[in-house]
Design a protein around this motif. Sequence first.
Motif, PDB file in Angstrom:
ATOM      1  N   THR A  11       0.856  -1.178   0.000  1.00 55.13           N
ATOM      2  CA  THR A  11       0.000   0.000   0.000  1.00 55.13           C
ATOM      3  C   THR A  11       0.897   1.235   0.000  1.00 55.13           C
ATOM      4  O   THR A  11       2.119   1.139   0.210  1.00 55.13           O
ATOM      5  CB  THR A  11      -0.907   0.036   1.246  1.00 55.13           C
ATOM      6  OG1 THR A  11      -0.076   0.227   2.396  1.00 55.13           O
ATOM      7  CG2 THR A  11      -1.718  -1.247   1.381  1.00 55.13           C
ATOM      8  N   LEU A  12       0.303   2.378  -0.190  1.00 53.52           N
ATOM      9  CA  LEU A  12       1.077   3.626  -0.151  1.00 53.52           C
ATOM     10  C   LEU A  12       1.773   3.798   1.196  1.00 53.52           C
ATOM     11  O   LEU A  12       2.885   4.335   1.254  1.00 53.52           O
ATOM     12  CB  LEU A  12       0.173   4.826  -0.442  1.00 53.52           C
ATOM     13  CG  LEU A  12      -0.392   4.897  -1.865  1.00 53.52           C
ATOM     14  CD1 LEU A  12      -1.390   6.045  -1.988  1.00 53.52           C
ATOM     15  CD2 LEU A  12       0.715   5.015  -2.908  1.00 53.52           C
ATOM     16  N   ALA A  53       4.811   4.929  -5.831  1.00 53.97           N
ATOM     17  CA  ALA A  53       3.386   5.250  -5.650  1.00 53.97           C
ATOM     18  C   ALA A  53       2.615   5.038  -6.951  1.00 53.97           C
ATOM     19  O   ALA A  53       1.474   4.547  -6.932  1.00 53.97           O
ATOM     20  CB  ALA A  53       3.230   6.678  -5.146  1.00 53.97           C
ATOM     21  N   ALA A  54       3.224   5.379  -8.074  1.00 53.55           N
ATOM     22  CA  ALA A  54       2.567   5.170  -9.364  1.00 53.55           C
ATOM     23  C   ALA A  54       2.337   3.685  -9.622  1.00 53.55           C
ATOM     24  O   ALA A  54       1.295   3.298 -10.174  1.00 53.55           O
ATOM     25  CB  ALA A  54       3.402   5.795 -10.483  1.00 53.55           C
ATOM     26  N   VAL A  56       1.925   1.350  -7.217  1.00 51.02           N
ATOM     27  CA  VAL A  56       0.866   0.942  -6.281  1.00 51.02           C
ATOM     28  C   VAL A  56      -0.506   1.393  -6.779  1.00 51.02           C
ATOM     29  O   VAL A  56      -1.494   0.661  -6.652  1.00 51.02           O
ATOM     30  CB  VAL A  56       1.158   1.497  -4.863  1.00 51.02           C
ATOM     31  CG1 VAL A  56      -0.036   1.326  -3.932  1.00 51.02           C
ATOM     32  CG2 VAL A  56       2.393   0.812  -4.274  1.00 51.02           C
ATOM     33  N   ASP A  57      -0.579   2.576  -7.370  1.00 46.64           N
ATOM     34  CA  ASP A  57      -1.852   3.130  -7.831  1.00 46.64           C
ATOM     35  C   ASP A  57      -2.327   2.573  -9.168  1.00 46.64           C
ATOM     36  O   ASP A  57      -3.477   2.785  -9.557  1.00 46.64           O
ATOM     37  CB  ASP A  57      -1.752   4.660  -7.932  1.00 46.64           C
ATOM     38  CG  ASP A  57      -1.743   5.335  -6.571  1.00 46.64           C
ATOM     39  OD1 ASP A  57      -2.191   4.713  -5.587  1.00 46.64           O
ATOM     40  OD2 ASP A  57      -1.292   6.500  -6.497  1.00 46.64           O
ATOM     41  N   ASP A  58      -1.466   1.884  -9.901  1.00 50.70           N
ATOM     42  CA  ASP A  58      -1.784   1.398 -11.237  1.00 50.70           C
ATOM     43  C   ASP A  58      -2.466   0.030 -11.153  1.00 50.70           C
ATOM     44  O   ASP A  58      -1.871  -0.931 -10.649  1.00 50.70           O
ATOM     45  CB  ASP A  58      -0.485   1.295 -12.042  1.00 50.70           C
ATOM     46  CG  ASP A  58      -0.696   0.886 -13.491  1.00 50.70           C
ATOM     47  OD1 ASP A  58      -1.776   0.360 -13.845  1.00 50.70           O
ATOM     48  OD2 ASP A  58       0.249   1.074 -14.283  1.00 50.70           O
TER      49      ASP A  58
END
Length: 169
Positions: A11-12, A53-54, A56-58
């Motif tokens: 996670t972030l 972060a990119a 994790v968010d993708d």
Amino acid sequence: MSDGLTIRVATLDDLPAIHPVIERAYRGETARAGWTHEADLIQGNRTDIATLAAIVDDPTQRLLVAFLADATIGCVQVSDKGDGLAYLGLLCIDPTLQAGGYGKQLVDAAETCAREGFGARRMEMTVIDVRRKLIAFYERRGYTVSGEKRDFPIPLDPPFFMDVLVKDL
């Protein structure tokens, strides 16, 4: 997981703990404590929090993070490339814990994630072609050097090239 290792999707909130592990494993003097580093080849940071972060968010990627007790000790990235192909990258274990079997467990978890999470039938990765010991590690895990070479993503002088390794899942 055996040996008290836990692996889960990052996670972030995990990124401040995993980022320094990545840097220690790949670059600088601390990396020399392990055997998989790039410290003799490349200077500077390996990645940054924004790039992690990119990932994790993708929704087409997973960053798996490994914990031993409460300590963050490594990670691996799995990316869905479509058409049954996944990509394995950013595999690292804290240099002081390398050669303990944790990297093998992360590779297994990445392959399971690729198969079950993305429906992948094949995994590929790239390794700097002069890193023969690392390529041999992956060959022992069932990967083969495909013969395809790719440019290293950062321009260097002299340039580096990446061997593409593949495995049927």
